[in-house]
Scaffold this motif. Structure first.
Motif, mmCIF file in Angstrom:
data_model
loop_
_atom_site.group_PDB
_atom_site.id
_atom_site.type_symbol
_atom_site.label_atom_id
_atom_site.label_comp_id
_atom_site.label_asym_id
_atom_site.label_seq_id
_atom_site.Cartn_x
_atom_site.Cartn_y
_atom_site.Cartn_z
ATOM 1 N N ASN B 195 -5.936 -25.008 -55.255
ATOM 2 C CA ASN B 195 -5.865 -24.765 -53.812
ATOM 3 C C ASN B 195 -7.220 -24.286 -53.293
ATOM 4 N N LYS B 196 -7.519 -24.672 -52.053
ATOM 5 C CA LYS B 196 -8.786 -24.242 -51.461
ATOM 6 C C LYS B 196 -8.500 -23.717 -50.053
ATOM 7 N N PHE B 197 -8.752 -22.441 -49.860
ATOM 8 C CA PHE B 197 -8.526 -21.857 -48.531
ATOM 9 C C PHE B 197 -9.672 -22.226 -47.590
ATOM 10 N N LEU B 198 -9.309 -22.759 -46.452
ATOM 11 C CA LEU B 198 -10.290 -23.045 -45.408
ATOM 12 C C LEU B 198 -10.336 -21.870 -44.443
ATOM 13 N N ASP B 199 -9.240 -21.163 -44.367
ATOM 14 C CA ASP B 199 -9.143 -19.988 -43.498
ATOM 15 C C ASP B 199 -7.898 -19.214 -43.913
ATOM 16 N N GLN B 200 -7.972 -17.934 -43.886
ATOM 17 C CA GLN B 200 -6.779 -17.117 -44.144
ATOM 18 C C GLN B 200 -7.079 -15.672 -43.792
ATOM 19 N N LYS B 201 -6.081 -15.002 -43.249
ATOM 20 C CA LYS B 201 -6.251 -13.589 -42.922
ATOM 21 C C LYS B 201 -4.885 -12.965 -42.703
ATOM 22 N N LEU B 202 -4.692 -11.794 -43.251
ATOM 23 C CA LEU B 202 -3.496 -11.009 -42.970
ATOM 24 C C LEU B 202 -3.955 -9.646 -42.457
ATOM 25 N N THR B 203 -3.356 -9.225 -41.377
ATOM 26 C CA THR B 203 -3.697 -7.939 -40.773
ATOM 27 C C THR B 203 -2.458 -7.068 -40.717
ATOM 28 N N ALA B 204 -2.628 -5.788 -41.038
ATOM 29 C CA ALA B 204 -1.508 -4.836 -40.962
ATOM 30 C C ALA B 204 -1.772 -3.847 -39.831
ATOM 31 N N THR B 205 -0.724 -3.552 -39.076
ATOM 32 C CA THR B 205 -0.825 -2.562 -38.002
ATOM 33 C C THR B 205 0.356 -1.607 -38.119
ATOM 34 N N VAL B 206 0.070 -0.316 -38.198
ATOM 35 C CA VAL B 206 1.146 0.664 -38.357
ATOM 36 C C VAL B 206 1.976 0.727 -37.077
ATOM 37 N N VAL B 207 3.264 0.516 -37.251
ATOM 38 C CA VAL B 207 4.192 0.566 -36.112
ATOM 39 C C VAL B 207 4.706 1.982 -35.934
ATOM 40 N N ASN B 208 5.097 2.617 -37.017
ATOM 41 C CA ASN B 208 5.535 4.015 -36.939
ATOM 42 C C ASN B 208 5.418 4.681 -38.302
#
Lengths: 79, 279
Positions: B195-208
């Protein structure tokens, strides 16, 4: 029919506004996407863990071995 | 085979009632594969016996071996995949070998099970399901198991000792790729090292954050080359991801994960991914 209906609902579910989707809604969709029993009938077969165990059980129970050789990972469907 | 004869009631009843069924993964039995030497030798012995009997022999076959260990019959998977043909083969063996009916000799159990892992590791179960039924590999969903070590869970949570609602961070690329590399529907090729990633991103945001429990929303996207067959074909799996992660802010360990894709596509078809934590 039931699978088709479920899939139709899942396709429809992609219209959910994701910016607002709640934990419960995500959890529900995760549950909906899980493999159904009728999609895992393969699990209804009593598989031996390897060829040597199958051979031992075959001799013990006087049964033939059914051996299936394949590419990929059939247990997870990636084959 | 799995979606065809191995889901057929008659085949299942025959296998459970008269045979000792076993399957073997070719990769494990290759020269560099992880199967024990004795296992490889036993499979090779069956292959050679079939060859000597002038029967069809190869790596994608079904074989029937007598209770004594002698070779009895074989068939290429292209033929065995037809339930009627396989049933005839099985019934022929039962008749010729005079096998008495009985119960399965091995206890039934789910064949897809999470791998053994260290204490406090987090096991994630991933389901990939075609949504439009396109392609021969779309009859049933496929699965993967991903394990995050305690250290990886801390990295996933941004290595933060104190978190407040509204805080946000990007999950390290190596960690998000470890998960996202399985975000593709059923295909013949399952070598994720290609597999070859051309783009990828995961972002976490604290809800509570409420004492020992925090919840972060995870959003992201992926765009990854993944060939359908083993030869490169430029096909791309892409989509957006959303979900939640529950965690203990003090220990920085994850207690729950619920992730889904939205509008994920591959090769002109649509699919969905679901990821959940399994404790």
């Amino acid at each position: 029919m039931r699978v088709a209906l479920t899939l139709a609902l899942l396709v429809g579910a992609t219209c959910i506004g994701l910016a607002e989707i709640s934990f419960d809604a995500v959890q529900q969709r995760v549950a909906e996407l899980q493999p159904k029993a009728e999609e895992k009938r393969f699990d209804e077969i009593g598989w031996a863990k390897d060829i040597r165990e199958a051979k031992r059980l075959a001799k013990e129970h006087n049964r033939p071995v059914f051996l299936f050789t394949h590419d990929g990972r059939m247990n997870i469907g990636r084959c | 085979m799995r979606a065809g004869p191995l889901s057929n009631k008659k085949v299942i009843d025959l296998l459970n009632g008269y045979f000792v069924p076993v399957y073997s993964v070719n990769e494990d039995y290759s020269r560099k594969g992880g199967a024990p030497k004795e296992e490889k030798e036993e499979r090779e012995r069956i292959f050679k016996a079939g060859y000597a009997a002038k029967k069809s022999v190869g790596s994608v076959h079904v074989y029937i071996v007598k209770p004594s260990g002698e070779f009895f019959d074989s068939m290429h998977v292209a033929e065995a995949a037809k339930p009627k043909t396989l049933i005839e083969m099985l019934e022929h063996a039962v008749s010729e070998l005079k096998v008495a009916p009985g119960k399965p000799v091995v206890k039934l159990q789910p064949q897809s099970q999470g791998p053994a892992c260290e204490a406090d590791a987090l096991t994630l179960h991933l389901t990939a399901r075609s949504l439009d039924g396109k392609g021969a590999w779309s009859e049933f969903p496929v699965e993967n198991w991903v394990v995050l070590s305690p250290v990886e869970q801390k990295e996933f949570l941004g290595n933060r000792t104190a978190v407040k609602a509204g805080e946000t961070w990007t999950i390290p690329a190596g960690l998000s790729e470890k998960l996202l590399t399985h975000f593709y529907p059923a295909t013949e090729n399952n070598d994720v090292t290609k597999n070859k990633f051309l783009d990828q991103k995961l972002t976490a945001t604290v809800v509570n954050v409420n004492g020992a429990r925090g919840r972060a929303r995870v959003t992201g996207n992926f765009r990854m080359e993944h060939s359908f067959y083993h030869k490169a074909d430029g096909k791309i799996a892409e989509g957006t991801v959303i979900g939640y992660v529950d965690f203990d802010p003090t220990s920085q360990q994850i207690s729950d994960v619920q992730l889904i894709t939205d509008k994920a596509t591959y090769g002109g078809g649509t699919f969905a991914i679901a990821v959940r934590a399994v404790r």
